[in-house]
Each structure stands twice: as structure tokens, then as C-alpha cells.
Design a protein around this motif. Structure first.
Motif, mmCIF file in Angstrom:
data_model
loop_
_atom_site.group_PDB
_atom_site.id
_atom_site.type_symbol
_atom_site.label_atom_id
_atom_site.label_comp_id
_atom_site.label_asym_id
_atom_site.label_seq_id
_atom_site.Cartn_x
_atom_site.Cartn_y
_atom_site.Cartn_z
ATOM 1 N N SER A 18 0.845 -1.199 0.000
ATOM 2 C CA SER A 18 0.000 0.000 0.000
ATOM 3 C C SER A 18 0.879 1.248 0.000
ATOM 4 C CB SER A 18 -0.896 0.002 1.259
ATOM 5 O OG SER A 18 -1.699 1.167 1.325
ATOM 6 N N ILE A 20 3.020 4.359 0.560
ATOM 7 C CA ILE A 20 4.412 4.765 0.324
ATOM 8 C C ILE A 20 5.264 3.578 -0.124
ATOM 9 C CG2 ILE A 20 6.496 5.532 1.542
ATOM 10 C CD1 ILE A 20 4.641 7.431 3.183
ATOM 11 N N ASP A 39 4.516 -7.725 3.229
ATOM 12 C CA ASP A 39 3.395 -7.026 3.858
ATOM 13 C C ASP A 39 2.590 -8.032 4.681
ATOM 14 O OD1 ASP A 39 2.111 -4.017 2.978
ATOM 15 O OD2 ASP A 39 0.790 -5.343 4.129
ATOM 16 N N LEU A 40 1.838 -7.460 5.623
ATOM 17 C CA LEU A 40 0.920 -8.238 6.462
ATOM 18 C C LEU A 40 -0.323 -8.623 5.679
ATOM 19 C CD1 LEU A 40 0.578 -9.012 9.487
ATOM 20 C CD2 LEU A 40 -0.352 -6.716 9.863
ATOM 21 N N ASP A 65 4.196 -10.615 9.124
ATOM 22 C CA ASP A 65 4.119 -9.575 10.141
ATOM 23 C C ASP A 65 5.560 -9.246 10.531
ATOM 24 O OD1 ASP A 65 3.935 -8.024 12.409
ATOM 25 O OD2 ASP A 65 2.444 -9.287 13.400
ATOM 26 N N VAL A 66 6.013 -8.041 10.199
ATOM 27 C CA VAL A 66 7.427 -7.710 10.452
ATOM 28 C C VAL A 66 7.776 -7.680 11.935
ATOM 29 C CG1 VAL A 66 7.752 -6.454 8.270
ATOM 30 C CG2 VAL A 66 7.064 -5.199 10.349
ATOM 31 N N ALA A 92 9.076 0.129 5.022
ATOM 32 C CA ALA A 92 7.970 1.103 5.091
ATOM 33 C C ALA A 92 6.753 0.537 5.806
ATOM 34 C CB ALA A 92 7.586 1.555 3.680
ATOM 35 N N TYR A 158 4.028 6.377 18.539
ATOM 36 C CA TYR A 158 4.454 6.428 17.131
ATOM 37 C C TYR A 158 5.722 7.276 17.006
ATOM 38 C CZ TYR A 158 3.944 7.402 12.054
ATOM 39 O OH TYR A 158 4.144 7.528 10.694
ATOM 40 N N LYS A 162 9.413 6.177 15.729
ATOM 41 C CA LYS A 162 10.029 6.784 14.546
ATOM 42 C C LYS A 162 11.377 7.423 14.886
ATOM 43 C CE LYS A 162 7.027 5.804 11.305
ATOM 44 N NZ LYS A 162 7.396 4.736 10.338
ATOM 45 N N GLY A 189 6.452 14.107 5.861
ATOM 46 C CA GLY A 189 5.355 14.816 6.510
ATOM 47 C C GLY A 189 4.080 14.059 6.184
ATOM 48 N N ILE A 191 1.542 12.468 4.012
ATOM 49 C CA ILE A 191 1.535 11.977 2.635
ATOM 50 C C ILE A 191 0.168 11.336 2.384
ATOM 51 C CG2 ILE A 191 2.717 10.478 0.971
ATOM 52 C CD1 ILE A 191 4.571 12.626 2.244
ATOM 53 N N THR A 193 -2.045 8.804 1.767
ATOM 54 C CA THR A 193 -2.158 7.339 1.687
ATOM 55 C C THR A 193 -3.341 6.939 2.585
ATOM 56 O OG1 THR A 193 -0.851 6.830 3.658
ATOM 57 C CG2 THR A 193 0.383 7.189 1.603
#
Ligand SMILES: NC(=O)c1ccc[n+]([C@@H]2O[C@H](COP(=O)([O-])OP(=O)(O)OC[C@H]3O[C@@H](n4cnc5c(N)ncnc54)[C@H](O)[C@@H]3O)[C@@H](O)[C@H]2O)c1
Length: 260
Positions: A18, A20, A39-40, A65-66, A92, A158, A162, A189, A191, A193
Motif C-alpha cells: 500500500s 508509500i 506485507d501483512l 508480520d514484520v 515502510a 508512534y 520513529k 510529513g 503523505i 495514503t
């Protein structure tokens, strides 16, 4: 796309189902890279892979699942086995969630750190190990956020995750430079999505945000993809340990003088 900076390169992208991550995968593929999407979401992966294949890309998909250390590392190895190696790794995978400092539960805090910081570490570490073993260097690009240094209210977990990613990029760059492996981070910033739709699709806060942004708009996934492709390419061959902010300028200053 006239430039083809990644012909013959193998690039893994987590969160590639999905937003980015998908845009980064598309950009790297458009410049010649073979892609592994992690991806999950099986549905997200199937849709992104179909989009990439329609654009002529060679793609493998890996449902993971990362936050699962063993599974994340296995997915990186699986991609490298399939593709015959790994030259570029982009992390990402992530999600957003609003929870105040006084309300965030230990479970929510742990899941945020597990997916963002730990998941980034598991994938980057395995990619780094494989790149060292290959002996040809490599490029690792970690998606952080402007929240790494400019947190928002309601996202302490979050923002902390980050910030950890941005500092991990510097720490890994410090150690892996000796192997010709560059490690950089990107600080987007807002984005447009699915992750940010609550803001970008909500007229009043959207107008307030874009009014505060010097470039006067939200970012597009392709804006981040262009920055990621730069950092992954030889154009950035002397850049490592950097946090490249892609935010239309929203974090450059505070406008406190009334206009008009
Ligand atoms: N969109 C923004 O405004 C913005 C701003 C700054 C940073 N970011 C970061 O960019 C990255 C991509 O976000 P996006 O906006 O493209 O969101 P998105 O929701 O469009 O895509 C995120 C993808 O990550 C996947 N994912 C989530 N948890 C996962 C897990 N545990 N394991 C594997 N895959 C998982 C999702 O299935 C999804 O496909 C995230 O790390 C996000 O924090 C986004």
C-alpha cells in the motif's frame, strides 16, 4: 522514467502492499530493479504485485508480520534466495494510531514499537547480514517520520518508534559503512495514503495543514518514492546516516506573526 539506476539490482520493500511502500517499489521497478514485496496484508500484496507486473516488473510477494523476528528475517532470506541476492532494502511497513500519553496501554505501546522499530530492525539486520556476505555493499532506506523530531499530540508511541528508527539508521550506518553499505532514513510529513486519510480527507484540518505547509499541499507517495530512490541509488553514494525530510517544509519554522 528515463533514468534506470537499478538495472540488475534486487530490492526488498516492506509495507509494499500500500501507499508509500508500493510507490517506492513502483519507482525502483521503473528504474530496473527486481522487487520483493513484504506485507501483512495478502490482499494488499496481490493488488500491489498486479500493479507492478502490469508495469513490467519482476515481483515476488511475502506475507509477513514484520514484528515477528524469525518470520521477518526468513522473508528477507526468501527474497534473496528467489532473486539471487539483495542490493536494496526499504522498510515502510507501519500503521498509525491515536492514543494520548496518559491513555496509551502497554499493549498498544508494545505493538507500535514492535511493528515500527523492532520490525525495521529485524528486516534491516537480515538484509545487512546478507549484503555483508555478498561483499558488494548495498543500500538500506528506513521510513521514519517528521514525528521523529516533531511529535504530534496523541502519538507519543508512534513518535518514539520513529525517533528510534532515525537513530537506528545512524547507528547502523556507523557500523556498516566499512562494508560499503549505506543506511539512511526518510522523514515524510503528511503523505496522501490510506494511513493519513483521516486528515487528508477531512476538509477543515486538511485546509489548516496545507495552509501551514510552505509548499501548500500534502505530499504524494511518489514524492517519498523519489527521495527513497535517490537514497538507494549511486547518486547518494557518499550519503549515509542521514534523515531526509520530505514534508513540503512544514517543519522548517513556526509562523507566529499575524499576516495581512
Ligand atoms: N502517510 C503518511 O502521512 C506518513 C507520514 C510519515 C511516515 N509514514 C510512514 O510511512 C510508512 C508507510 O505508511 P503509508 O502511509 O504508506 O501507510 P499505508 O497504510 O498505506 O501502508 C502501510 C502498509 O504497511 C503494512 N503493514 C502494517 N503493519 C504491518 C506489519 N506488522 N507487518 C507487515 N506489514 C505491515 C500495511 O498492511 C500496509 O500495506 C509507515 O511506516 C508510516 O508510519 C507515513
Amino acid at each position: 522514467m528515463s533514468e534506470r539506476r537499478f538495472t540488475g539490482k534486487r530490492a526488498l520493500v516492506t509495507g509494499g502492499g500500500s501507499g508509500i511502500g508500493q510507490a517506492i517499489a513502483l519507482r525502483l521497478a521503473a528504474e530496473g530493479a527486481r522487487i520483493g514485496l513484504v506485507d501483512l496484508s495478502p490482499e494488499g500484496l496481490a493488488s500491489a504485485a498486479a500493479t507492478l507486473r502490469a508495469a513490467g516488473a519482476e515481483v515476488s510477494t511475502h506475507v509477513v508480520d514484520v514484528a515477528d523476528a524469525a518470520a521477518a528475517a526468513a522473508a528477507v532470506r526468501e527474497f534473496a534466495d528467489t532473486a539471487g541476492g539483495i542490493d536494496i532494502a526499504v522498510t515502510a511497513a507501519g500503521f498509525a494510531e491515536v492514543a494520548g500519553v496518559l491513555d496509551v496501554t502497554p499493549e498498544a505501546w508494545r505493538r507500535m514499537i514492535d511493528v515500527h522499530l523492532n520490525g525495521t530492525f529485524y528486516c534491516a539486520q537480515e538484509a545487512g547480514r546478507l549484503m555483508v556476505a555478498q561483499g558488494r555493499g548495498g543500500a538500506i532506506v528506513l521510513v521514519s517520520s517528521i514525528n521523529a523530531f516533531a511529535p504530534g499530540k496523541g502519538n507519543a508511541h508512534y513518535s518514539a518508534a520513529k525517533a528510534g528508527i532515525a537513530t537506528f539508521a545512524r547507528a547502523a550506518a556507523f557500523e556498516l559503512g566499512a562494508y560499503g553499505i549505506r543506511v539512511n532514513a526518510i522523514g515524510p510529513g503528511v503523505i496522501r495514503t490510506p494511513l493519513s486519510a483521516w486528515l487528508t480527507g477531512n476538509p477543515d484540518p486538511a485546509a489548516a495543514y496545507t495552509a501551514m505547509t510552505p509548499l501548500g499541499r500534502f505530499g504524494e507517495p511518489e514524492d517519498v518514492a523519489a527521495a527513497a530512490a535517490f537514497l538507494a541509488s549511486d547518486d547518494a553514494s557518499y550519503i549515509t546516516g542521514h534523515l531526509l525530510v520530505v514534508d513540503g517544509g512544514i517543519t522548517v519554522g513556526i509562523d507566529f506573526i499575524p499576516q495581512g
